[in-house]
Structure formats: C-alpha cells, structure tokens
Scaffold this motif. Sequence first.
Motif, PDB file in Angstrom:
ATOM      1  N   ASN A   6      79.652  18.592  10.070  1.00  9.01           N
ATOM      2  CA  ASN A   6      78.263  18.150   9.926  1.00  9.01           C
ATOM      3  C   ASN A   6      78.108  16.700  10.384  1.00  9.01           C
ATOM      4  O   ASN A   6      77.151  16.355  11.078  1.00  9.01           O
ATOM      5  N   SER A   7      79.038  15.853   9.992  1.00  9.42           N
ATOM      6  CA  SER A   7      78.952  14.442  10.370  1.00  9.42           C
ATOM      7  C   SER A   7      79.071  14.269  11.882  1.00  9.42           C
ATOM      8  O   SER A   7      78.319  13.504  12.493  1.00  9.42           O
ATOM      9  N   LYS A   8      80.023  14.975  12.498  1.00 15.80           N
ATOM     10  CA  LYS A   8      80.201  14.869  13.953  1.00 15.80           C
ATOM     11  C   LYS A   8      78.958  15.375  14.689  1.00 15.80           C
ATOM     12  O   LYS A   8      78.475  14.739  15.623  1.00 15.80           O
ATOM     13  N   ASN A   9      78.456  16.530  14.261  1.00 17.91           N
ATOM     14  CA  ASN A   9      77.300  17.113  14.945  1.00 17.91           C
ATOM     15  C   ASN A   9      76.024  16.312  14.699  1.00 17.91           C
ATOM     16  O   ASN A   9      75.155  16.254  15.561  1.00 17.91           O
ATOM     17  N   ILE A  31      76.038  23.607   3.470  1.00  8.72           N
ATOM     18  CA  ILE A  31      75.790  24.811   4.277  1.00  8.72           C
ATOM     19  C   ILE A  31      74.383  24.781   4.870  1.00  8.72           C
ATOM     20  O   ILE A  31      74.185  25.088   6.055  1.00  8.72           O
ATOM     21  N   ILE A  32      73.396  24.383   4.078  1.00 11.19           N
ATOM     22  CA  ILE A  32      72.017  24.292   4.581  1.00 11.19           C
ATOM     23  C   ILE A  32      71.929  23.254   5.691  1.00 11.19           C
ATOM     24  O   ILE A  32      71.296  23.487   6.734  1.00 11.19           O
ATOM     25  N   LEU A  33      72.600  22.101   5.514  1.00  9.92           N
ATOM     26  CA  LEU A  33      72.614  21.055   6.540  1.00  9.92           C
ATOM     27  C   LEU A  33      73.299  21.558   7.804  1.00  9.92           C
ATOM     28  O   LEU A  33      72.843  21.286   8.914  1.00  9.92           O
ATOM     29  N   TYR A  84      67.981  16.451   3.332  1.00  8.98           N
ATOM     30  CA  TYR A  84      69.193  17.193   3.657  1.00  8.98           C
ATOM     31  C   TYR A  84      70.385  16.272   3.431  1.00  8.98           C
ATOM     32  O   TYR A  84      70.440  15.171   3.968  1.00  8.98           O
ATOM     33  N   LYS A  85      71.360  16.741   2.614  1.00  8.96           N
ATOM     34  CA  LYS A  85      72.513  15.921   2.271  1.00  8.96           C
ATOM     35  C   LYS A  85      73.795  16.651   2.615  1.00  8.96           C
ATOM     36  O   LYS A  85      73.833  17.869   2.684  1.00  8.96           O
ATOM     37  N   ASN A  86      74.840  15.866   2.794  1.00 10.58           N
ATOM     38  CA  ASN A  86      76.147  16.395   3.143  1.00 10.58           C
ATOM     39  C   ASN A  86      77.057  16.405   1.899  1.00 10.58           C
ATOM     40  O   ASN A  86      78.249  16.201   2.000  1.00 10.58           O
ATOM     41  N   VAL A  87      76.471  16.623   0.731  1.00 10.81           N
ATOM     42  CA  VAL A  87      77.208  16.643  -0.528  1.00 10.81           C
ATOM     43  C   VAL A  87      76.799  17.889  -1.304  1.00 10.81           C
ATOM     44  O   VAL A  87      75.609  18.172  -1.439  1.00 10.81           O
ATOM     45  N   GLY A  88      77.781  18.641  -1.801  1.00  9.94           N
ATOM     46  CA  GLY A  88      77.506  19.869  -2.535  1.00  9.94           C
ATOM     47  C   GLY A  88      77.531  21.060  -1.593  1.00  9.94           C
ATOM     48  O   GLY A  88      76.966  21.009  -0.506  1.00  9.94           O
ATOM     49  N   TRP A  89      78.201  22.141  -2.022  1.00  8.23           N
ATOM     50  CA  TRP A  89      78.390  23.278  -1.139  1.00  8.23           C
ATOM     51  C   TRP A  89      77.080  23.793  -0.551  1.00  8.23           C
ATOM     52  O   TRP A  89      76.965  23.973   0.656  1.00  8.23           O
ATOM     53  N   ASN A  90      76.100  24.044  -1.392  1.00  8.86           N
ATOM     54  CA  ASN A  90      74.843  24.599  -0.890  1.00  8.86           C
ATOM     55  C   ASN A  90      74.169  23.647   0.083  1.00  8.86           C
ATOM     56  O   ASN A  90      73.661  24.072   1.128  1.00  8.86           O
ATOM     57  N   HIS A  97      73.404  24.608   9.002  1.00  8.80           N
ATOM     58  CA  HIS A  97      72.478  25.488   9.738  1.00  8.80           C
ATOM     59  C   HIS A  97      71.350  24.688  10.387  1.00  8.80           C
ATOM     60  O   HIS A  97      70.947  24.981  11.525  1.00  8.80           O
ATOM     61  N   LYS A  98      70.825  23.688   9.710  1.00  7.12           N
ATOM     62  CA  LYS A  98      69.727  22.893  10.259  1.00  7.12           C
ATOM     63  C   LYS A  98      70.192  22.094  11.474  1.00  7.12           C
ATOM     64  O   LYS A  98      69.492  22.032  12.491  1.00  7.12           O
ATOM     65  N   ILE A  99      71.381  21.486  11.382  1.00  4.87           N
ATOM     66  CA  ILE A  99      71.926  20.731  12.520  1.00  4.87           C
ATOM     67  C   ILE A  99      72.170  21.665  13.690  1.00  4.87           C
ATOM     68  O   ILE A  99      71.886  21.326  14.843  1.00  4.87           O
ATOM     69  N   LYS A 100      72.660  22.865  13.409  1.00  4.24           N
ATOM     70  CA  LYS A 100      72.892  23.854  14.475  1.00  4.24           C
ATOM     71  C   LYS A 100      71.578  24.215  15.161  1.00  4.24           C
ATOM     72  O   LYS A 100      71.520  24.329  16.396  1.00  4.24           O
ATOM     73  N   ASP A 101      70.499  24.371  14.386  1.00  3.89           N
ATOM     74  CA  ASP A 101      69.187  24.650  14.969  1.00  3.89           C
ATOM     75  C   ASP A 101      68.737  23.517  15.888  1.00  3.89           C
ATOM     76  O   ASP A 101      68.237  23.756  16.993  1.00  3.89           O
ATOM     77  N   PHE A 102      68.908  22.274  15.431  1.00  5.73           N
ATOM     78  CA  PHE A 102      68.525  21.122  16.254  1.00  5.73           C
ATOM     79  C   PHE A 102      69.347  21.062  17.540  1.00  5.73           C
ATOM     80  O   PHE A 102      68.806  20.796  18.618  1.00  5.73           O
ATOM     81  N   LEU A 103      70.656  21.312  17.449  1.00  6.02           N
ATOM     82  CA  LEU A 103      71.510  21.265  18.641  1.00  6.02           C
ATOM     83  C   LEU A 103      71.148  22.372  19.623  1.00  6.02           C
ATOM     84  O   LEU A 103      71.149  22.149  20.842  1.00  6.02           O
ATOM     85  N   ASP A 104      70.826  23.558  19.112  1.00  8.10           N
ATOM     86  CA  ASP A 104      70.414  24.650  19.997  1.00  8.10           C
ATOM     87  C   ASP A 104      69.108  24.305  20.707  1.00  8.10           C
ATOM     88  O   ASP A 104      68.940  24.597  21.895  1.00  8.10           O
TER      89      ASP A 104
END
Length: 146
Positions: free
Chosen positions: A23-26, A52-54, A43-49, A56-63
């Motif tokens: 997540n941090s790299k992307n 995971i949500i972050l 959107y935070k990079n702490v806590g499993w849920n 998917h959101k970063i993946k959407d932005f990269l796509d």
Amino acid sequence: MTDRKIKKTIFNGMSYRDTQRINSKNRNKLKQEDIHWLKTEGYKNVGWNNVIILYHKIKDFLDKCQFEDLTLEELFLEAERIGNKYLTTQEIQETNHKLSKEVNEIAEEIDKQFPDTEIEFIDFSNRTKKTYRKQNNQKSYRTIKY
C-alpha cells in the motif's frame, strides 16, 4: 509451556505487513490530489480491514491512471485486447482476415488516386557533392530523383 497455534491471516497471498508495504509503495505512485483525497476520506494503512479497503482503493486509482496516460493508438489496442477475450480464435482470425482485406483495398484505392510517378534511387557510395564534417559512425548517401 503450552504450544499455541497462531492462525496468520493472509490477503492475496500477503501478510498484514506485506500488504501495508505494498500500500505504501503504490500510494507513492499516485498523483498528489489522489493521495490527498485518500487522506481526507479517512483511508488508513492501519488495521486489517482498513488496509484491505485501502489496497482496493489504491488499485482502482492506479487502474484509472493507467488508461489516462495511454495514447489514442494504445487505447484502441487495449480495447481490442479486451474485446478479443470474448471471441474464439476462429472469430479473431476471421476478423483479422476481413480487416487485412479492407486495408489492402484502401491501399489500392489510394494508389489509384495518388500515383507515385517519381522514381527514387539511393546512392550509398562514399562520394557526395558537398563535403560535410563526417563523424566516425555516420554514413553518407545521396538521393537522386528522376
């Protein structure tokens, strides 16, 4: 001492720390306004849920960014690649055959409309009319039109 078996949670083959690292790299690959939007939306990079949500959101932005940077030709090629996923190999071959036939007909029509009457010869000999300062890896030639 008792042996405890700790069940490790895995997401897409990655552990919690691996997912955070990805997540941090992307996130660093995103545009500044997208990074700011993620931060303001919570959107935070702490806590499993949250991780995971972050993800998917970063993946959407990269796509989305991937298609913004493509040229028109690359977009058409990408659309063709996506469309070919839903066709059989026979249908793809038939389409390519029809396309090549159309392209050849168009090329013949262009040759009829704009005939090339000039003949061009390229002389690769070392002699040229003008002397230029020549570099070691530079080749010289002259073009003659009749």
